[in-house]
Write a protein that holds these residues in place. Structure first.
Motif, short mmCIF file in Angstrom:
data_model
loop_
_atom_site.label_atom_id
_atom_site.label_comp_id
_atom_site.label_asym_id
_atom_site.label_seq_id
_atom_site.Cartn_x
_atom_site.Cartn_y
_atom_site.Cartn_z
N GLU D 89 -6.67 -39.13 -5.28
CA GLU D 89 -7.41 -39.38 -6.52
C GLU D 89 -6.54 -39.91 -7.65
O GLU D 89 -7.06 -40.22 -8.72
CB GLU D 89 -8.09 -38.08 -7.00
CG GLU D 89 -9.27 -37.69 -6.16
CD GLU D 89 -9.96 -36.45 -6.70
OE1 GLU D 89 -9.86 -36.17 -7.91
OE2 GLU D 89 -10.59 -35.76 -5.89
N VAL D 90 -5.24 -39.95 -7.44
CA VAL D 90 -4.34 -40.45 -8.49
C VAL D 90 -4.41 -41.97 -8.49
O VAL D 90 -4.10 -42.61 -7.49
CB VAL D 90 -2.90 -39.97 -8.26
CG1 VAL D 90 -1.96 -40.56 -9.31
CG2 VAL D 90 -2.85 -38.44 -8.31
N SER D 91 -4.85 -42.54 -9.60
CA SER D 91 -5.05 -43.99 -9.62
C SER D 91 -4.07 -44.71 -10.53
O SER D 91 -3.86 -45.91 -10.39
CB SER D 91 -6.48 -44.32 -10.05
OG SER D 91 -6.75 -43.75 -11.31
N LEU D 108 -9.52 -33.40 -18.05
CA LEU D 108 -10.32 -34.38 -18.79
C LEU D 108 -11.82 -34.18 -18.67
O LEU D 108 -12.59 -34.76 -19.44
CB LEU D 108 -9.99 -35.83 -18.40
CG LEU D 108 -8.63 -36.37 -18.76
CD1 LEU D 108 -8.59 -37.88 -18.57
CD2 LEU D 108 -8.25 -36.05 -20.20
N LYS D 109 -12.26 -33.38 -17.72
CA LYS D 109 -13.71 -33.26 -17.50
C LYS D 109 -14.34 -32.04 -18.16
O LYS D 109 -15.55 -32.03 -18.38
CB LYS D 109 -13.99 -33.19 -16.00
CG LYS D 109 -13.67 -34.47 -15.23
CD LYS D 109 -14.05 -34.29 -13.76
CE LYS D 109 -13.73 -35.54 -12.94
NZ LYS D 109 -14.00 -35.32 -11.50
N ARG D 116 -10.91 -33.30 -26.59
CA ARG D 116 -9.50 -33.62 -26.77
C ARG D 116 -8.67 -32.37 -27.09
O ARG D 116 -7.61 -32.47 -27.70
CB ARG D 116 -9.29 -34.68 -27.87
CG ARG D 116 -9.86 -36.03 -27.49
CD ARG D 116 -9.95 -36.97 -28.68
NE ARG D 116 -8.67 -37.22 -29.30
CZ ARG D 116 -7.83 -38.18 -28.98
NH1 ARG D 116 -8.13 -39.02 -28.02
NH2 ARG D 116 -6.69 -38.33 -29.61
N TYR D 118 -6.89 -30.49 -25.02
CA TYR D 118 -6.33 -30.35 -23.66
C TYR D 118 -5.60 -29.02 -23.48
O TYR D 118 -5.50 -28.51 -22.37
CB TYR D 118 -5.35 -31.48 -23.36
CG TYR D 118 -5.90 -32.87 -23.47
CD1 TYR D 118 -7.26 -33.13 -23.42
CD2 TYR D 118 -5.04 -33.97 -23.63
CE1 TYR D 118 -7.75 -34.43 -23.52
CE2 TYR D 118 -5.52 -35.26 -23.72
CZ TYR D 118 -6.87 -35.49 -23.67
OH TYR D 118 -7.34 -36.77 -23.78
N SER D 119 -5.09 -28.48 -24.58
CA SER D 119 -4.34 -27.23 -24.49
C SER D 119 -5.20 -26.12 -23.92
O SER D 119 -4.68 -25.13 -23.39
CB SER D 119 -3.85 -26.82 -25.88
OG SER D 119 -4.97 -26.67 -26.75
N LYS D 123 -9.05 -25.85 -16.52
CA LYS D 123 -8.27 -25.82 -15.27
C LYS D 123 -6.80 -26.10 -15.50
O LYS D 123 -6.02 -26.16 -14.55
CB LYS D 123 -8.83 -26.87 -14.30
CG LYS D 123 -10.26 -26.57 -13.89
CD LYS D 123 -10.71 -27.60 -12.88
CE LYS D 123 -12.03 -27.18 -12.25
NZ LYS D 123 -12.48 -28.20 -11.27
N ASP D 146 -2.74 -38.15 -13.23
CA ASP D 146 -3.09 -39.31 -14.05
C ASP D 146 -3.10 -38.99 -15.54
O ASP D 146 -2.86 -39.86 -16.38
CB ASP D 146 -4.47 -39.85 -13.66
CG ASP D 146 -4.39 -40.79 -12.47
OD1 ASP D 146 -3.29 -41.28 -12.17
OD2 ASP D 146 -5.44 -41.03 -11.85
N THR D 147 -3.43 -37.76 -15.86
CA THR D 147 -3.59 -37.42 -17.27
C THR D 147 -2.47 -36.52 -17.77
O THR D 147 -2.46 -36.15 -18.94
CB THR D 147 -4.94 -36.74 -17.47
OG1 THR D 147 -5.01 -35.61 -16.59
CG2 THR D 147 -6.06 -37.69 -17.13
N ASP D 309 -1.77 -30.21 -27.92
CA ASP D 309 -2.74 -30.83 -27.01
C ASP D 309 -2.18 -32.09 -26.35
O ASP D 309 -2.79 -32.61 -25.43
CB ASP D 309 -4.02 -31.19 -27.79
CG ASP D 309 -4.76 -29.94 -28.23
OD1 ASP D 309 -5.14 -29.15 -27.36
OD2 ASP D 309 -4.94 -29.74 -29.44
#
Lengths: 366, 366, 366, 366
Positions: D89-91, D108-109, D116, D118-119, D123, D146-147, D309
């Motif tokens: 899944e890594v693009s 990200l989901k 935003r 992220y902290s 998951k 990726d992220t 974040d």
């Protein structure tokens, strides 16, 4: 034997085929047999469409106005349905989930998505029924399904749900958020079509003091009044600007929302926005407009454009659930999905038919 | 006897008269004797002008472009000086205080002032050298003195101070703040005149990654480079848009600042602003512009206009004091105040003379 | 003769005297004769008080909690009235105007006022009934009258108007604005007294999804429900935190508003605010609180404190006029102004009496 | 034979083993052999670590302060490296890419990632070297690669890059952004360790007028001066508050940044923040603090907490590339990766050694 043959055809269709509304170039379109979409990417989902609708943009496409739409394209970017299958990267949804399909597809990883500007996603944006096949079909393929679908809550009215695909977030994000509507503000919305009425409904989340609705169609203005407009203006006499100024003590409105997409309606907006005000353009424009900077350069004006990013969809879903928004009121006509050609006729003559949003429901049970 | 008479005249002038630059209709103006201003309102102050300058707007007035300026008006809305007398309501300033004169007059009590939109003050706004007599004179009357004057700190460079009347807050508020310049942004400024260069200098307070300066005049572009532009573009070949896009990986700039006021320069701005970007108009426009909504409607663009509110003047004064801004670099020519006609000649042919701001200093000592 | 003497006294009072509620040190206060206020500064106005009320802060003063209040002070910082006379610098108001008195006095010229932080005005702020005589009297002197009074619209309910002096802007600015309440948010308000209920009413201007009201008094919680709370929690069992977490899926609320001013109620707030949430303190605290940074340091929390700036008063007046806010519902008891001692008894035992705001009306006709 | 055996061991290690810094309970840790991480999820990447560093938080872990870290955990959440392998899944990344590892992992989901924040990813968040194995090893597994990875530009200084994993975004987001530093502001930073100095460096992106640095260590204060502090205060005499007030005309600072994490340093912050100011907490606290609401309730204060974040990492990378930030200056000591035990000694006695950031470089070539 004929019967036998059609039995086979029906059987085949039941597995790999479907019917869909296909665009065949300017003015040409048909509800016809089409192969059923398949998963193409691990992030895809296939959704069985249970209800969809027609957008003003679809009418533009049929006229040939959008160069990005090629012949053979299935139209439609709104709807609800049931997840039929998912790719290996889809983690939030599974077969059987009832979902709202978002008009905007977002990869979440690109620079624009990272800024929450999903409308300009490098791999997505508005592609459904535009550069890939859309929702006016029995089945549709949804790329980046995890981020382009939303769970349809069990207690959510079905017709209300359909408005969450596009029309409600568009009115809210492009009109209300960009217009920075605040408690006590005076707001004018030019255009009482589905998008303008969506702006009207969602503007009330911020308790403006006045919402003036402007349109040429008295039927739509009546709807506007029933949905919370504090004043309505029939602009057919050409005096809309004077009347708005009169209603606002000569100052103009704090927020003018353009929800049509024509030079004449944009002109009303620049004529009525107060010093320090916001002009939020929502309409899809086909031509340039004359911006009167010779009058506006010193007016502390903020003018915005935007394609809906659908970042507010979860909040809007919650607002509909809690009863604060009642977008089902925008649904005026109902058809079976296979009557879509008739639905286009009705929607294409919206004024004559008093049509706002037409609901197309699949005959298959949910 | 002639001598005696002129002695008397001089004596009288020394008490009630002065010299001033007076506008007498399109193309006509003179440095001539004029009565000295008197306190008219308890909130007024009379300021003896020790230095002033000429703005591009003054040239527009001389051409007859501004209908608000009547014949007989003393021009000028920038300058520094010494308080000569104050009305009974003036509480912050007293005779002898050295002050910076703000181009904007604010009553602080009206609805616009309460919102910090002093530019649209119901009783003030930009009135100096416009609807009341201005600063290109030996004395000037300043209404609402407490809120329209700023203390001139002893350690502040005099030529820098003059830039704080108008040019620096204009570039900052209308260009940089409205453009929402942020660290890491790419910025393009169209127009490297005094206002564009002020935007260039003050944009750096927010550490953008790139500042591209665009102008037709290579001399001004050289100045821009010395003031921090990371790239300069001579737009005379008509390829400014392509070159900006090339410098920004095809995306365009986060912030485009229009600092000229013409359709052609506005066009460059709409051609180079990135999706999600801001277009901050600073220029004074005399004509409408064609806004390409057919391309921009879905670009998440924010376009702003503004007359300077001078709400950032105290911060800018502090930034100059601390050495973070060096606006004295904009001063290219110096004259005595009574040479103002010559100064107009120089400034009126700015390109030929390499002129940015011309300083007019009173012969009287400070 | 006795009669004659009291006639004279009455006559004198009618010109230079009045009655007022005077503080004489902890626990001591009386409704007694006092000299009538006079204009002291050209920006002053004298207002004849037609109605006033008592604030929780007044009770604190009576206990001796506020060192700034000296003996001999007339209390009160809320009310409406009629302008009796104005100083020469007052330009907006004249004798006979009906006005709302703001609890905050603002000079508009100092650095804090320039930032719209009127609460910290260098010459004003909350001074009425604190460092200068207040509104629980027949007449009151209002400094900086132009900026500390608001026109009382003819169509505005009188009891609603009184709430605009303090209680409504306090709940809105310190609770709702500082808490950044947004459509769809979950909000909890700890304390259902007049200020907490003001936050409850004004929060609805932003259409949050949930407003949970927490208090020890079931009567007040019933009022909260009638004013729009979506859930109420009696915190007397000590389980308020658990119950809020349960109501919010374990996440806590987006906005927690502290409207009491005690360590225990502040603790509830820190226990229920979600990651990324806001904790807006409104309560007046007499002691420090233990802030659990060992749990909160990584929670992306925003905690705010504020004294009301009354910058939103014009908007709130408009919202009441338009029917969007109905603060008159907070008035539970009514007295004549000269019954103020009785009113203090009632308000001082608010729980027993079911008191929220007590209205004190002058016997003089408006 | 011994040689043969270790040859085999070496060979095996070269394929499936590695060395890593493993935590074995309070006070116990060792650089020891460990199995090499494998891809566990399609969104994972394995990165060969080329350089890493030690964070103050790692010292807290070694003391046993963090209950989330279990015995057997590989520590470290900062570093740069080369992608060794990626899941399906890594693009964005492929084998061989040079990368900066972010200390925060984001799916990200989830709802927090969509905001935003992220902290607080449902998951992810800060899990590296905390709840999953970290970067103080020859190889590390990075979830949601990726992220959670960033391309390391070829022209970026390697030591500067390491600061982009955590220290620089932490000082910027938690200190500067949360503190809303603006041009002209006065800022005080309590704590001149790596995070405080990161706040000092990044605050200058917003051109504050004053940055006062407060610490007990004169060596660190000297570094602070070389990095742009306008004043430094050695707080060992207990008079830091008085001195800051003196430097700010008695008003206090607009922004106080707490970069230590102790009650005493937090106290300095609450003592020096101006009315209307912001107190941005960056420090990791182990105990509650006493918040003086009895003094602060009416001060219009904003107090914030935040876990980084890393949403600003791309901008900070660009700022370092352009030379606007020079975080390599924080690197004071350099070791080979297998000397990590020695590096911990040095960093653990930072004051005595004048240590800020220690760089641990793999002997393997890049």
């Amino acid at each position: 034997m004929k019967t036998a043959q059609s039995d086979v055809a029906a059987m085949e269709k039941s597995v790999t085929g479907m019917d869909a509304l296909v665009y065949h170039g300017p003015g040409k379109y048909a509800w016809e047999a089409h192969s059923r979409p398949k998963l193409q990417d691990p992030a895809d989902a296939i959704v069985r469409v249970t209800a969809t609708t027609i957008c003003g943009t679809d009418l533009h496409i049929l006229k040939g106005d959008l160069a990005t739409v090629s012949e053979g394209r299935i139209l439609g970017h709104e709807g609800i349905g049931v997840v039929e299958s998912v790719g290996t990267e889809v983690s939030l949804f599974s077969k059987g989930d009832k979902v709202i399909i978002s008009c905007v597809t977002a990869c979440l990883k690109c620079d624009f998505c990272r800024k929450r500007m999903y409308s300009h996603c490098r791999k997505g944006g508005w592609i459904l029924g535009n550069t890939i096949d859309g929702t006016q079909a029995e089945y549709v393929r949804i790329p980046y399904a995890d981020t382009s679908l939303y769970f349809l809550p069990a207690d959510l009215d079905e017709e209300a749900s359909i408005m969450l695909s596009d029309i409600l977030p568009t009115g809210f994000e492009c009109g209300v958020l960009n217009g920075q509507v605040k408690p006590g503000d005076s707001v004018a919305i030019v255009g009482a079509g589905p998008v303008g009425l969506s702006a009207l409904m969602t503007a009330q989340l911020y308790s403006p003091a006045k919402i003036i609705m402007i349109d040429l169609d008295d039927g739509r203005l009546q709807v506007a009044q029933s949905l919370g407009a504090t004043a309505v203006i029939d602009s057919s006499d050409g005096n809309a600007i004077e009347r708005v100024l009169k209603l606002t003590g000569g100052n103009g409105v704090d927020v003018a929302i353009e929800a049509v997409g024509m030079p004449a309606t944009f002109d009303i907006c620049q004529g009525i926005v107060a010093a320090g005000g916001r002009l939020a353009n929502v309409g899809v424009h086909g031509k340039p407009v004359l911006l009167h900077l010779e009058r506006l350069w010193d007016r502390n004006l903020t003018l915005t454009t935007r394609l809906v990013d659908t970042v507010t969809t979860p909040m809007l879903i919650a607002a509909v659930q809690s009863g604060k928004l009642k977008p089902a009121k925008l649904a005026t006509h109902r058809f079976d999905l296979d009557e879509v050609m008739k639905a286009y006729d009705t929607f294409g003559n919206a004024a004559r038919n008093g049509a706002l949003k037409v609901i197309l429901r699949s005959r298959a049970t949910f």
